[in-house]
Design an enzyme around this catalytic site. Sequence first.
Site, PDB file in Angstrom:
ATOM      1  N   ARG A  17     -41.034 120.466 -87.283  1.00  0.00           N
ATOM      2  CA  ARG A  17     -40.241 120.528 -88.519  1.00  0.00           C
ATOM      3  C   ARG A  17     -40.040 119.108 -89.043  1.00  0.00           C
ATOM      4  O   ARG A  17     -39.881 118.162 -88.267  1.00  0.00           O
ATOM      5  CB  ARG A  17     -38.888 121.195 -88.263  1.00  0.00           C
ATOM      6  CG  ARG A  17     -38.100 121.436 -89.554  1.00  0.00           C
ATOM      7  CD  ARG A  17     -36.725 122.031 -89.307  1.00  0.00           C
ATOM      8  NE  ARG A  17     -36.006 122.113 -90.580  1.00  0.00           N
ATOM      9  CZ  ARG A  17     -34.685 122.090 -90.710  1.00  0.00           C
ATOM     10  NH1 ARG A  17     -33.912 121.990 -89.643  1.00  0.00           N
ATOM     11  NH2 ARG A  17     -34.137 122.166 -91.902  1.00  0.00           N
ATOM     12  N   HIS A  18     -40.030 118.960 -90.358  1.00  0.00           N
ATOM     13  CA  HIS A  18     -39.835 117.654 -91.007  1.00  0.00           C
ATOM     14  C   HIS A  18     -38.515 117.012 -90.587  1.00  0.00           C
ATOM     15  O   HIS A  18     -37.598 117.660 -90.076  1.00  0.00           O
ATOM     16  CB  HIS A  18     -39.860 117.819 -92.524  1.00  0.00           C
ATOM     17  CG  HIS A  18     -38.775 118.717 -93.037  1.00  0.00           C
ATOM     18  ND1 HIS A  18     -37.467 118.296 -93.219  1.00  0.00           N
ATOM     19  CD2 HIS A  18     -38.783 120.030 -93.384  1.00  0.00           C
ATOM     20  CE1 HIS A  18     -36.726 119.294 -93.663  1.00  0.00           C
ATOM     21  NE2 HIS A  18     -37.512 120.366 -93.763  1.00  0.00           N
ATOM     22  N   GLU A  20     -34.831 115.005 -91.214  1.00  0.00           N
ATOM     23  CA  GLU A  20     -33.644 115.374 -91.992  1.00  0.00           C
ATOM     24  C   GLU A  20     -33.708 114.800 -93.417  1.00  0.00           C
ATOM     25  O   GLU A  20     -34.180 113.688 -93.639  1.00  0.00           O
ATOM     26  CB  GLU A  20     -32.396 114.843 -91.286  1.00  0.00           C
ATOM     27  CG  GLU A  20     -31.084 115.217 -91.947  1.00  0.00           C
ATOM     28  CD  GLU A  20     -29.890 114.632 -91.205  1.00  0.00           C
ATOM     29  OE1 GLU A  20     -29.699 114.999 -90.026  1.00  0.00           O
ATOM     30  OE2 GLU A  20     -29.185 113.797 -91.796  1.00  0.00           O
ATOM     31  N   THR A  21     -33.227 115.575 -94.369  1.00  0.00           N
ATOM     32  CA  THR A  21     -33.164 115.146 -95.766  1.00  0.00           C
ATOM     33  C   THR A  21     -31.713 115.076 -96.234  1.00  0.00           C
ATOM     34  O   THR A  21     -30.816 115.633 -95.604  1.00  0.00           O
ATOM     35  CB  THR A  21     -33.920 116.128 -96.691  1.00  0.00           C
ATOM     36  OG1 THR A  21     -33.171 117.358 -96.776  1.00  0.00           O
ATOM     37  CG2 THR A  21     -35.328 116.422 -96.173  1.00  0.00           C
ATOM     38  N   CYS A  22     -31.509 114.410 -97.366  1.00  0.00           N
ATOM     39  CA  CYS A  22     -30.168 114.367 -97.965  1.00  0.00           C
ATOM     40  C   CYS A  22     -29.699 115.777 -98.305  1.00  0.00           C
ATOM     41  O   CYS A  22     -28.517 116.092 -98.168  1.00  0.00           O
ATOM     42  CB  CYS A  22     -30.180 113.495 -99.223  1.00  0.00           C
ATOM     43  SG  CYS A  22     -30.490 111.749 -98.915  1.00  0.00           S
ATOM     44  N   TRP A  23     -30.629 116.630 -98.736  1.00  0.00           N
ATOM     45  CA  TRP A  23     -30.251 118.000 -99.093  1.00  0.00           C
ATOM     46  C   TRP A  23     -29.885 118.812 -97.862  1.00  0.00           C
ATOM     47  O   TRP A  23     -29.001 119.653 -97.919  1.00  0.00           O
ATOM     48  CB  TRP A  23     -31.385 118.657 -99.875  1.00  0.00           C
ATOM     49  CG  TRP A  23     -31.432 118.236-101.313  1.00  0.00           C
ATOM     50  CD1 TRP A  23     -30.899 117.099-101.854  1.00  0.00           C
ATOM     51  CD2 TRP A  23     -32.043 118.947-102.390  1.00  0.00           C
ATOM     52  NE1 TRP A  23     -31.154 117.051-103.197  1.00  0.00           N
ATOM     53  CE2 TRP A  23     -31.855 118.178-103.557  1.00  0.00           C
ATOM     54  CE3 TRP A  23     -32.739 120.141-102.496  1.00  0.00           C
ATOM     55  CZ2 TRP A  23     -32.325 118.572-104.800  1.00  0.00           C
ATOM     56  CZ3 TRP A  23     -33.220 120.538-103.725  1.00  0.00           C
ATOM     57  CH2 TRP A  23     -33.005 119.764-104.873  1.00  0.00           C
ATOM     58  N   GLU A  93     -42.361 125.613 -97.090  1.00  0.00           N
ATOM     59  CA  GLU A  93     -41.202 126.454 -96.836  1.00  0.00           C
ATOM     60  C   GLU A  93     -41.269 127.706 -97.716  1.00  0.00           C
ATOM     61  O   GLU A  93     -42.024 127.767 -98.705  1.00  0.00           O
ATOM     62  CB  GLU A  93     -39.920 125.647 -97.126  1.00  0.00           C
ATOM     63  CG  GLU A  93     -38.612 126.363 -96.871  1.00  0.00           C
ATOM     64  CD  GLU A  93     -38.447 126.846 -95.441  1.00  0.00           C
ATOM     65  OE1 GLU A  93     -39.047 127.897 -95.123  1.00  0.00           O
ATOM     66  OE2 GLU A  93     -37.722 126.204 -94.667  1.00  0.00           O
TER      67      GLU A  93
END
Length: 227
Positions: A17-18, A20-23, A93
Amino acid sequence: MASTADRGRFAEIVVIRHGETCWNASRIVQGHLDSELNEIGRQQAVVVAGRLSKEPKFQAIYSSDLKRAAETANIIAKVCNLPEVILDPGMRERHLGDIQGLTLRDAAKLKPEAYKIFLSGKRDGEIPGGGESLDQLNERCVSCLEKIASKHQGERVIVLTHGGVLRELHKHAVSGRSSDGRIHNTSVNVFLISESGNWTIKTWGDISHLHEIGVLNNAFGGDRTSG
């Protein structure tokens, strides 16, 4: 680790899985919308890349074409000396239609129909606004991973993707049983896919490389509310 002879009967696909993002951190539904890695996500990508660089050689690296996955993949490719990241929209996704770009709280108020279908868990429920059903997502991502496996029998490859996709890959591999718990950012999940199409999960949800950085347990995505 399987021997070289054993690997000749299957492709060993390390699906991650990628970062962590801000979203993720703000609990915003991402779906097919692009969001970038935050600083923690970049650190996670560097650490998982370091881990993978110590493993037996990989022949290729594939990624969803969404920015958060592709950015993670590019970091891994550089550290692992892989010449290019092959982008494949089949590993995106789930498209979450009208609730993309909203928090779940806002989606419940602003897009109640889409919100209800999303949380229902119905396999054939298509989300208004162009969203996919879980069955459609499953067909897309399973087909994509099997195509990758068919090109790499006897080899090891890396695939960067998303929480919802990983949940569906697990479901396919274990004959319809859903994964328990959260699928964390940069978790390592290893699938063995044979020439005859048999799937085995060798490793699931391994985040041992994140012991110093940690994971955000209340981030959006990675559980049954993927995205």
